[in-house]
Design a protein around this motif. Sequence first.
Motif, PDB file in Angstrom:
ATOM      1  N   ASP A 103     -13.627  -6.061   0.212  1.00  0.00           N
ATOM      2  CA  ASP A 103     -12.060  -4.911   0.294  1.00  0.00           C
ATOM      3  C   ASP A 103     -11.026  -5.588  -0.609  1.00  0.00           C
ATOM      4  N   GLU A 142      -1.168   1.180   0.563  1.00  0.00           N
ATOM      5  CA  GLU A 142      -0.218  -0.179   1.263  1.00  0.00           C
ATOM      6  C   GLU A 142      -1.067  -1.230   1.879  1.00  0.00           C
ATOM      7  N   GLN A 143      -2.346  -0.781   1.921  1.00  0.00           N
ATOM      8  CA  GLN A 143      -4.216  -2.109   2.820  1.00  0.00           C
ATOM      9  C   GLN A 143      -3.761  -2.472   1.020  1.00  0.00           C
ATOM     10  N   GLN A 188      -1.343  -5.109   0.274  1.00  0.00           N
ATOM     11  CA  GLN A 188      -0.868  -6.259   0.588  1.00  0.00           C
ATOM     12  C   GLN A 188      -2.343  -6.903   0.530  1.00  0.00           C
ATOM     13  N   LEU A 189      -2.851  -6.709   0.474  1.00  0.00           N
ATOM     14  CA  LEU A 189      -4.462  -7.823   0.194  1.00  0.00           C
ATOM     15  C   LEU A 189      -4.412  -8.298  -1.396  1.00  0.00           C
TER      16      LEU A 189
END
Length: 202
Positions: free
Chosen positions: A53, A67-68, A71-72
Amino acid sequence: MTNILHVTASIRSDESVSRKLGNRLVERLRDRTGANVTLRDLANNDLPLIDTDRFAANLTPVAERGEQARQLAAIGDDLIAELHAADTLVLSLPVYNFTMPSTLKAWADLVARAGTTFRYTESGPQGLLTGKKAYALIASGGTPIGSEIDFLTPWLRHFLKFIGITDLEIIAADGISGVDGEEKIAAALNAVDALEPRAVAA
């Protein structure tokens, strides 16, 4: 004004010989050039390991990240921004089990980003972080630097070249666990003092 990025990796904090060497060089550079210094202490930052991911998020264009993904990709974005801003890179590195600390590998995996720090061309990969000066200050207990069991410095030269940094100087205090360890540390400090350090003009 120039910018220095000082990357440290030893788990030994103030007792670290690699930190002592790197700090000595950074002080000389700062005194000579008035450079700004950014410290990235890999031993205290708990860098994440690359997984599926995070790898996908890193390669997703900023405007297309959800959004994910944002963040990653955030930590890699921050590390790459530090590298882009730096004219001079100072690496304070211990040798652990014949090679690099695992935190340095985690850092490298996060900053090696296709299209950002290197790109693929018809003639092979091309580094994009050109025009920077790098110094590596290395300490090892028993591994002779430059020997057939030194797996840190060949990797380091190759990796920095891969992202475009070809101007690298290495100073090592190796074999410091031996009876003449203090003499080897003193010799490495003298070698730092004998450098004509420069921070690349902005």
